[in-house]
Design a protein around this motif. Structure first.
Motif, mmCIF file in Angstrom:
data_model
loop_
_atom_site.group_PDB
_atom_site.id
_atom_site.type_symbol
_atom_site.label_atom_id
_atom_site.label_comp_id
_atom_site.label_asym_id
_atom_site.label_seq_id
_atom_site.Cartn_x
_atom_site.Cartn_y
_atom_site.Cartn_z
ATOM 1 N N GLU A 24 0.802 -1.220 0.000
ATOM 2 C CA GLU A 24 0.000 0.000 0.000
ATOM 3 C C GLU A 24 0.840 1.278 0.000
ATOM 4 O O GLU A 24 0.485 2.262 -0.644
ATOM 5 N N SER A 25 1.970 1.271 0.682
ATOM 6 C CA SER A 25 2.802 2.473 0.751
ATOM 7 C C SER A 25 3.491 2.779 -0.586
ATOM 8 O O SER A 25 3.915 3.906 -0.815
ATOM 9 N N HIS A 26 3.586 1.793 -1.475
ATOM 10 C CA HIS A 26 4.241 1.980 -2.766
ATOM 11 C C HIS A 26 3.252 2.249 -3.903
ATOM 12 O O HIS A 26 3.652 2.730 -4.955
ATOM 13 N N ILE A 27 1.976 1.919 -3.691
ATOM 14 C CA ILE A 27 0.975 2.035 -4.756
ATOM 15 C C ILE A 27 0.145 3.297 -4.544
ATOM 16 O O ILE A 27 -0.376 3.524 -3.462
ATOM 17 N N THR A 28 0.025 4.095 -5.599
ATOM 18 C CA THR A 28 -0.820 5.282 -5.503
ATOM 19 C C THR A 28 -2.234 5.009 -6.013
ATOM 20 O O THR A 28 -3.191 5.550 -5.488
ATOM 21 N N ARG A 29 -2.340 4.142 -7.026
ATOM 22 C CA ARG A 29 -3.656 3.913 -7.622
ATOM 23 C C ARG A 29 -3.700 2.552 -8.306
ATOM 24 O O ARG A 29 -2.716 2.118 -8.897
ATOM 25 N N ILE A 30 -4.867 1.921 -8.232
ATOM 26 C CA ILE A 30 -5.132 0.662 -8.938
ATOM 27 C C ILE A 30 -6.383 0.878 -9.789
ATOM 28 O O ILE A 30 -7.388 1.388 -9.300
#
Length: 104
Positions: free
Chosen positions: A33-39
């Protein structure tokens, strides 16, 4: 991490179903989660209203901080199976990318 579900006009995008897929994606990718901005999840029926083999397609696109977006696709007989397969593929791809970053 923002999760957006998109469907074509043939597949239903009802709220309850979208909430289910959102929770599946969030749970599976929680540790990243800390590395992903959007899915972004794109669901479509490949051959329209006709029944068919592996005709539901799920494209999952993940936008990682400071990197190019990555995308995977999975086709299956049902929407649930297509999403589950795409989640497994994107999880593996993210693990590979983040593993390479940490080694350097």
């Amino acid at each position: 991490m923002t999760i957006q579900i998109n469907t074509d006009k043939i597949l239903s995008g009802e709220k309850r179903r979208c909430d289910f897929f959102t929770s599946q994606v969030a749970e599976a990718l929680q540790r990243f989660e800390s590395h992903i901005t959007r899915i972004e999840v794109h669901l479509k029926d490949e051959n329209g209203k006709k029944d068919g083999f592996n005709d539901i397609s799920c494209l999952l696109e993940a936008r990682l901080e400071g990197r190019q977006p990555i995308a995977v696709t999975n086709q299956a007989d049902t929407t649930d199976l297509a999403v589950a397969g795409a989640i497994n593929k994107i999880k593996t791809a993210i693990e590979t990318i983040l593993g390479k970053i940490q080694k350097h």
